[in-house]
Motif scaffolding. Sequence first.
Motif, PDB file in Angstrom:
ATOM      1  N   ILE A 302       6.283  43.720 -12.607  1.00 15.95           N
ATOM      2  CA  ILE A 302       6.646  42.363 -13.006  1.00 15.95           C
ATOM      3  C   ILE A 302       7.240  42.393 -14.404  1.00 15.95           C
ATOM      4  O   ILE A 302       6.663  43.000 -15.309  1.00 15.95           O
ATOM      5  N   LYS A 303       8.385  41.741 -14.586  1.00 21.88           N
ATOM      6  CA  LYS A 303       8.953  41.630 -15.932  1.00 21.88           C
ATOM      7  C   LYS A 303       8.319  40.426 -16.611  1.00 21.88           C
ATOM      8  O   LYS A 303       8.562  39.277 -16.231  1.00 21.88           O
ATOM      9  N   GLY A 304       7.476  40.672 -17.564  1.00 25.59           N
ATOM     10  CA  GLY A 304       6.816  39.583 -18.264  1.00 25.59           C
ATOM     11  C   GLY A 304       7.784  38.843 -19.164  1.00 25.59           C
ATOM     12  O   GLY A 304       8.925  39.266 -19.373  1.00 25.59           O
ATOM     13  N   GLU A 305       7.352  37.743 -19.696  1.00 30.18           N
ATOM     14  CA  GLU A 305       8.152  36.977 -20.644  1.00 30.18           C
ATOM     15  C   GLU A 305       7.278  36.599 -21.830  1.00 30.18           C
ATOM     16  O   GLU A 305       6.049  36.640 -21.752  1.00 30.18           O
ATOM     17  N   ALA A 306       7.933  36.249 -22.920  1.00 31.00           N
ATOM     18  CA  ALA A 306       7.189  35.818 -24.100  1.00 31.00           C
ATOM     19  C   ALA A 306       6.453  34.525 -23.785  1.00 31.00           C
ATOM     20  O   ALA A 306       7.016  33.592 -23.208  1.00 31.00           O
ATOM     21  N   LEU A 307       5.170  34.477 -24.140  1.00 33.74           N
ATOM     22  CA  LEU A 307       4.348  33.301 -23.888  1.00 33.74           C
ATOM     23  C   LEU A 307       3.638  32.885 -25.170  1.00 33.74           C
ATOM     24  O   LEU A 307       3.242  33.733 -25.979  1.00 33.74           O
ATOM     25  N   THR A 308       3.475  31.591 -25.349  1.00 34.48           N
ATOM     26  CA  THR A 308       2.582  31.080 -26.377  1.00 34.48           C
ATOM     27  C   THR A 308       1.251  30.837 -25.684  1.00 34.48           C
ATOM     28  O   THR A 308       1.075  29.856 -24.961  1.00 34.48           O
ATOM     29  N   MET A 309       0.329  31.762 -25.872  1.00 34.71           N
ATOM     30  CA  MET A 309      -0.946  31.723 -25.151  1.00 34.71           C
ATOM     31  C   MET A 309      -1.797  30.531 -25.603  1.00 34.71           C
ATOM     32  O   MET A 309      -2.442  29.862 -24.801  1.00 34.71           O
ATOM     33  N   ILE A 310      -1.789  30.309 -26.907  1.00 32.48           N
ATOM     34  CA  ILE A 310      -2.473  29.144 -27.494  1.00 32.48           C
ATOM     35  C   ILE A 310      -1.448  28.433 -28.360  1.00 32.48           C
ATOM     36  O   ILE A 310      -0.874  29.031 -29.273  1.00 32.48           O
ATOM     37  N   GLU A 311      -1.173  27.174 -28.062  1.00 32.29           N
ATOM     38  CA  GLU A 311      -0.129  26.420 -28.743  1.00 32.29           C
ATOM     39  C   GLU A 311      -0.732  25.217 -29.454  1.00 32.29           C
ATOM     40  O   GLU A 311      -1.405  24.395 -28.833  1.00 32.29           O
ATOM     41  N   ASP A 312      -0.501  25.149 -30.768  1.00 35.22           N
ATOM     42  CA  ASP A 312      -1.064  24.071 -31.580  1.00 35.22           C
ATOM     43  C   ASP A 312      -2.575  23.959 -31.362  1.00 35.22           C
ATOM     44  O   ASP A 312      -3.143  22.875 -31.324  1.00 35.22           O
ATOM     45  N   GLY A 313      -3.195  25.125 -31.181  1.00 37.62           N
ATOM     46  CA  GLY A 313      -4.642  25.182 -30.986  1.00 37.62           C
ATOM     47  C   GLY A 313      -5.112  24.987 -29.568  1.00 37.62           C
ATOM     48  O   GLY A 313      -6.307  25.140 -29.285  1.00 37.62           O
ATOM     49  N   VAL A 314      -4.203  24.662 -28.632  1.00 40.70           N
ATOM     50  CA  VAL A 314      -4.579  24.355 -27.251  1.00 40.70           C
ATOM     51  C   VAL A 314      -4.322  25.561 -26.355  1.00 40.70           C
ATOM     52  O   VAL A 314      -3.237  26.154 -26.381  1.00 40.70           O
ATOM     53  N   LEU A 315      -5.301  25.934 -25.545  1.00 38.53           N
ATOM     54  CA  LEU A 315      -5.199  27.082 -24.652  1.00 38.53           C
ATOM     55  C   LEU A 315      -4.245  26.775 -23.496  1.00 38.53           C
ATOM     56  O   LEU A 315      -4.464  25.831 -22.736  1.00 38.53           O
ATOM     57  N   LYS A 316      -3.196  27.609 -23.352  1.00 39.94           N
ATOM     58  CA  LYS A 316      -2.162  27.373 -22.347  1.00 39.94           C
ATOM     59  C   LYS A 316      -2.153  28.398 -21.220  1.00 39.94           C
ATOM     60  O   LYS A 316      -1.717  28.101 -20.108  1.00 39.94           O
ATOM     61  N   HIS A 317      -2.570  29.633 -21.498  1.00 39.07           N
ATOM     62  CA  HIS A 317      -2.465  30.698 -20.500  1.00 39.07           C
ATOM     63  C   HIS A 317      -3.647  31.652 -20.602  1.00 39.07           C
ATOM     64  O   HIS A 317      -4.215  31.841 -21.685  1.00 39.07           O
ATOM     65  N   TRP A 318      -3.982  32.284 -19.472  1.00 39.83           N
ATOM     66  CA  TRP A 318      -4.815  33.484 -19.457  1.00 39.83           C
ATOM     67  C   TRP A 318      -3.875  34.690 -19.356  1.00 39.83           C
ATOM     68  O   TRP A 318      -2.753  34.573 -18.869  1.00 39.83           O
ATOM     69  N   PHE A 319      -4.338  35.862 -19.749  1.00 38.57           N
ATOM     70  CA  PHE A 319      -3.633  37.099 -19.414  1.00 38.57           C
ATOM     71  C   PHE A 319      -3.954  37.418 -17.958  1.00 38.57           C
ATOM     72  O   PHE A 319      -5.136  37.553 -17.590  1.00 38.57           O
ATOM     73  N   LEU A 320      -2.915  37.572 -17.111  1.00 36.14           N
ATOM     74  CA  LEU A 320      -3.140  37.688 -15.675  1.00 36.14           C
ATOM     75  C   LEU A 320      -2.379  38.856 -15.060  1.00 36.14           C
ATOM     76  O   LEU A 320      -1.195  39.055 -15.323  1.00 36.14           O
ATOM     77  N   SER A 321      -3.076  39.606 -14.208  1.00 40.08           N
ATOM     78  CA  SER A 321      -2.468  40.519 -13.257  1.00 40.08           C
ATOM     79  C   SER A 321      -2.454  39.815 -11.911  1.00 40.08           C
ATOM     80  O   SER A 321      -2.982  38.703 -11.766  1.00 40.08           O
ATOM     81  N   SER A 322      -1.878  40.434 -10.881  1.00 40.29           N
ATOM     82  CA  SER A 322      -1.778  39.766  -9.579  1.00 40.29           C
ATOM     83  C   SER A 322      -3.142  39.481  -8.962  1.00 40.29           C
ATOM     84  O   SER A 322      -3.415  38.363  -8.517  1.00 40.29           O
ATOM     85  N   SER A 323      -4.016  40.486  -8.936  1.00 37.54           N
ATOM     86  CA  SER A 323      -5.311  40.283  -8.287  1.00 37.54           C
ATOM     87  C   SER A 323      -6.163  39.279  -9.045  1.00 37.54           C
ATOM     88  O   SER A 323      -6.826  38.424  -8.443  1.00 37.54           O
ATOM     89  N   THR A 324      -6.137  39.343 -10.378  1.00 34.02           N
ATOM     90  CA  THR A 324      -6.895  38.383 -11.174  1.00 34.02           C
ATOM     91  C   THR A 324      -6.346  36.975 -10.991  1.00 34.02           C
ATOM     92  O   THR A 324      -7.098  36.002 -10.890  1.00 34.02           O
ATOM     93  N   ALA A 325      -5.026  36.865 -10.928  1.00 32.38           N
ATOM     94  CA  ALA A 325      -4.418  35.559 -10.709  1.00 32.38           C
ATOM     95  C   ALA A 325      -4.833  34.974  -9.362  1.00 32.38           C
ATOM     96  O   ALA A 325      -5.150  33.783  -9.257  1.00 32.38           O
ATOM     97  N   ARG A 326      -4.841  35.811  -8.323  1.00 32.17           N
ATOM     98  CA  ARG A 326      -5.255  35.313  -7.005  1.00 32.17           C
ATOM     99  C   ARG A 326      -6.699  34.822  -7.043  1.00 32.17           C
ATOM    100  O   ARG A 326      -7.040  33.805  -6.451  1.00 32.17           O
ATOM    101  N   GLU A 327      -7.546  35.564  -7.736  1.00 33.17           N
ATOM    102  CA  GLU A 327      -8.953  35.176  -7.805  1.00 33.17           C
ATOM    103  C   GLU A 327      -9.126  33.830  -8.500  1.00 33.17           C
ATOM    104  O   GLU A 327     -10.032  33.057  -8.161  1.00 33.17           O
ATOM    105  N   LEU A 328      -8.244  33.538  -9.448  1.00 29.67           N
ATOM    106  CA  LEU A 328      -8.339  32.287 -10.192  1.00 29.67           C
ATOM    107  C   LEU A 328      -7.454  31.187  -9.604  1.00 29.67           C
ATOM    108  O   LEU A 328      -7.368  30.088 -10.159  1.00 29.67           O
ATOM    109  N   GLY A 329      -6.775  31.505  -8.503  1.00 27.80           N
ATOM    110  CA  GLY A 329      -5.901  30.520  -7.887  1.00 27.80           C
ATOM    111  C   GLY A 329      -4.637  30.265  -8.681  1.00 27.80           C
ATOM    112  O   GLY A 329      -4.074  29.176  -8.638  1.00 27.80           O
ATOM    113  N   LEU A 330      -4.160  31.288  -9.404  1.00 30.44           N
ATOM    114  CA  LEU A 330      -2.995  31.146 -10.269  1.00 30.44           C
ATOM    115  C   LEU A 330      -1.928  32.172  -9.898  1.00 30.44           C
ATOM    116  O   LEU A 330      -2.042  32.857  -8.886  1.00 30.44           O
TER     117      LEU A 330
END
Length: 448
Positions: A302-330
């Motif tokens: 997967i070609k990742g992209e630049a992400l703002t994981m926490i923006e203005d103090g607000v949590l926007k993303h988890w670090f995810l692989s495919s299997s972890t994403a499936r487990e979290l429904g993401l």
Amino acid sequence: MSSEFDSQSLLSRAEQLVDLARNAGADAADAVVVRSHGRSVSVRNGKVESTDSAESDDFSLRVFVGKKVASVSANPGFDLTALAERAVAMARVSPEDPYAGLADDADIARSYPDLELFDPTEMSAEELTDAALAMEGAALAVPGVTNSAGSGASAGMGGLVLVTSHGFSGSYMASRFSRSVGVIGGEGTKMERDHDFDSRLYAADLDDAAQIGKRAGDRVVRRLNPRQVPTGSNLTVVFDPRVSRGFVGHIAGAINGASVARKTSFLRDKMGQQVLKAGLNITDDPLRMRGSSSRPFDGEGIKGEALTMIEDGVLKHWFLSSSTARELGLKTNGRGSRGGTTVSPSSTNLALEPGDIAPEDLIRSIGTGFYVTELIGHGVDMITGEYSRGASGFWIENGELAYPVSEVTIASNLKDMFMRLTVANDIDRKFGVAAPTIAIEGMTLAGL
């Protein structure tokens, strides 16, 4: 060394291994080759202690039979057919994993950029020795330095080849050049130790060896004759950038999807909520040119992209692989990292973005506090956020670093620490985790 020639040879073997796995009965498969080649020299008190060279190609095959998965690894020279058949046989008797599988076909990279991660510069053992001796010599020349804890230099490269049964085939290599020195100051029971280092993808970008040595010497001399300070609460603690990088690592661990799925993160229920002080941002960019932890694609293609994981103090993303994403429904965000035969999410070029205030002004604004240059121990509970670490550094008095301090413990809870951060403007992005000087209000210090 020709990275292109080597990569093509390894890609061919990986493709053959995937085809053999499919022929043996696998529904899907991927093959990985991790290549490494390096040379290092260590010296102490003007004499070479060791000169090491190492080279390896490590093959791993992961196969899927339905929702059953198995992985095997081997060194060069193995029988490809036997390895593929063994992996499939293992998968057939494995328990089902409902989240197992390759990355979704629609997500895999069809092309990927050249991030200029490879410097073909060759460094001889003699050149590495000269650098190590120069660092040590410069450190020992600083008045107050009494001994060497060792000095070393290394040069090497590593690469990843990945082939999947659903059409991904790619490779990249990255070089690494490093220098480090440790020194001792003082005598008898009043000795102190410190170090300095540098690590870059390109040899020409390395700090001068003598400069590294002098910085190490200056650091250890500043630590001589430390004092203890009384226990207190509601103290402002300032983290030197060398320490704050580790602190940002705690943030990365707390927003790792694998920890969230295992319910071992104190931020597991905080998506979309404020977890850092307003105005603060945590970014992660796998595609930064010549970035220390850059990669054109992740461990699943997967070609990742630049992400703002926490923006203005607000949590926007988890670090995810495919299997972890499936487990979290993401959906994966291209943070899958290969570790042996497993894939797990991780950060890439992670940064706590800087503020506008100079570190000197930040310290001046505090008045009285504690400036930390070293942390000891592993007293961090990622389930509850409880934080307690041994520390040494300098007491801040009247807005200035007044005298060295050792044998204290600083404590708080990461949830509170995240909300009380103030960041300076002195970020250095040459490492995989970047952070400026940070100040944290309201901590407890245990001293005398």
